[in-house]
Write a protein that holds these residues in place. Structure first.
Motif, PDB file in Angstrom:
ATOM      1  N   GLU A  56    -125.802 -47.219 -27.135  1.00 21.77           N
ATOM      2  CA  GLU A  56    -124.529 -47.491 -26.496  1.00 21.77           C
ATOM      3  C   GLU A  56    -124.399 -46.587 -25.259  1.00 21.77           C
ATOM      4  OE1 GLU A  56    -124.950 -45.990 -29.382  1.00 21.77           O
ATOM      5  OE2 GLU A  56    -124.304 -47.296 -31.011  1.00 21.77           O
ATOM      6  N   TYR A 267    -112.132 -40.304 -30.436  1.00 26.71           N
ATOM      7  CA  TYR A 267    -112.841 -41.289 -29.618  1.00 26.71           C
ATOM      8  C   TYR A 267    -111.822 -42.038 -28.761  1.00 26.71           C
ATOM      9  CZ  TYR A 267    -115.481 -45.540 -28.491  1.00 26.71           C
ATOM     10  OH  TYR A 267    -116.073 -46.586 -27.829  1.00 26.71           O
ATOM     11  N   ILE A 271    -116.350 -46.845 -24.797  1.00 23.27           N
ATOM     12  CA  ILE A 271    -117.759 -47.247 -24.679  1.00 23.27           C
ATOM     13  C   ILE A 271    -117.822 -48.774 -24.697  1.00 23.27           C
ATOM     14  CG2 ILE A 271    -120.013 -47.229 -25.835  1.00 23.27           C
ATOM     15  CD1 ILE A 271    -119.365 -44.388 -26.799  1.00 23.27           C
ATOM     16  N   CYS A 274    -117.718 -51.200 -27.819  1.00 25.40           N
ATOM     17  CA  CYS A 274    -117.269 -50.412 -28.988  1.00 25.40           C
ATOM     18  C   CYS A 274    -115.796 -50.037 -28.802  1.00 25.40           C
ATOM     19  CB  CYS A 274    -118.102 -49.139 -29.134  1.00 25.40           C
ATOM     20  SG  CYS A 274    -119.873 -49.386 -29.199  1.00 25.40           S
ATOM     21  N   PHE A 278    -116.797 -46.079 -32.988  1.00 21.78           N
ATOM     22  CA  PHE A 278    -118.142 -45.701 -32.569  1.00 21.78           C
ATOM     23  C   PHE A 278    -118.827 -45.003 -33.742  1.00 21.78           C
ATOM     24  CE2 PHE A 278    -121.144 -42.517 -31.060  1.00 21.78           C
ATOM     25  CZ  PHE A 278    -122.005 -43.325 -30.332  1.00 21.78           C
TER      26      PHE A 278
END
Ligand SMILES: C[S@@+](CC[C@H](N)C(=O)[O-])C[C@H]1O[C@@H](n2cnc3c(N)ncnc32)[C@H](O)[C@@H]1O
Length: 326
Positions: A56, A267, A271, A274, A278
């Motif tokens: 990723e 988080y 990303i 995602c 993640f």
């Protein structure tokens, strides 16, 4: 848990039944399905890996695929790295590389890349210098069922460490055994035919990874492989083979285990592919927006690798609270 489901679609020359523990339809992770549909059928059909080590957050990164075969994972990474990134596939077999090269132009056009951002090079993964690969040239190295084909795994790991930039990651899938293989198993013709004789005991592999400069190897996923051949299963004498996906980070200041500094990580959900969570490894799944306690090595990985910027780290390392207990 898409990554886990995909592992049911491993191709092992027919030696393995899909793992019983895997439920649901086999298929690639959602974030990769659309890209796969743009990769030529011949490349996809000749895939012979054992997992989904497709990293990723690699936009703009330089990625190296060890034992790339006909290049499926190279093309997947090329799409994710984007025109500003670059992916090199390395394999010792010229015939496989020829197939991969024959599909570069069409794949780049389907991905909408004005110039190819891939290259395929012949070489052996235990000596990347012979293939002209210099120190610290890559952000991420991947591999899908090739490392175990090399007798000297430590040499491969040392080479990977050399060509990775500081903060870089080796993200790979391969077959491992749950114990050291007895000699009669490594000599078994069926084991040789299925190229399983090189499968290391997973504990020994972790030791070699540490020796090579990766202090805290992380298992992302693992699936037991059930042999279709019941006779072979009996001859194995209790050995179980696993498909395992690992992440190894090249970070000099990682400790050899998780310590508790009272830190947490949140988080940001940023990303690509995602948005909701993640998965760093089997023990560290981060929900977007939710602060979660994290060990010292994990926070170090999240703040000093390409994942930095996608996480907010809460707390510092000033005070130690003993071993990290999740
Ligand atoms: C099981 S195939 C996997 C191919 C590819 N990663 C995929 O997922 O389709 C293993 C690959 O590793 C390559 N290989 C094995 N030993 C190698 C070595 N020492 N150096 C370079 N390539 C090697 C083989 O030629 C083969 O393409």
């Amino acid at each position: 848990m898409d990554d886990v489901r995909w592992s049911a679609s491993f191709r092992y020359g027919g030696a393995f039944d899909p793992p019983e523990t895997v439920a649901g339809p086999a298929g690639p992770p959602r974030r990769l399905r659309e890209i796969l549909s743009r990769i030529p059928d011949e490349v996809v059909d000749r895939f012979s890996g054992c997992g989904s080590p497709i990293p990723e957050a690699i936009e703009g990164c330089r990625v190296l695929d060890l034992g790339c075969g006909t290049g499926r994972d190279v093309f997947l990474c090329a799409a994710l790295a984007g025109p500003g990134g670059f992916v090199m596939g390395l394999d010792r077999e010229v015939d496989l590389l020829a197939v991969a090269r024959s599909h570069v132009e069409a794949t780049m056009s389907r991905l909408g890349h004005p110039e190819p951002n891939v290259a395929f090079r012949q070489g052996v993964i235990e000596n990347l210098g012979d293939a002209g690969l210099e120190d610290e040239g890559f952000d991420v190295v991947i591999s899908n069922r090739a490392v175990n084909m090399v007798p000297d795994k430590l040499r491969v790991l040392r080479e990977v460490h050399r060509v990775l930039k500081a903060g870089g990651e080796f993200y790979f899938a391969d077959v491992y055994a749950d114990r050291r293989l007895p000699p009669e198993v490594t000599r078994d013709p069926e084991v040789i035919r299925e190229q399983l004789g090189g499968a290391l005991y997973v504990g020994d592999f972790v030791r070699k990874a540490r020796q090579a400069g990766f202090p805290d190897p992380r298992i992302v996923s693992r699936q037991p492989l059930n042999l279709a051949d019941a006779d072979l299963q009996n001859r194995l004498g209790g050995v179980t083979f696993w498909a395992v996906t690992f992440r190894l980070f090249k970070l000099a200041d990682l400790e050899d285990g998780e310590e508790d500094y009272g830190q947490a990580a949140r988080y940001r959900g940023t990303i690509p592919g995602c948005a909701h969570h993640f998965v760093l490894d089997a023990d560290n799944r981060f929900e977007a927006g939710l602060a979660r306690r994290a060990g010292g090595n994990t926070t170090r990985i999240l703040e000093a690798s390409r994942l930095a910027g996608h996480f907010e780290i809460l707390g510092d390392r000033d005070r130690h609270f003993g071993p990290f207990r999740p």
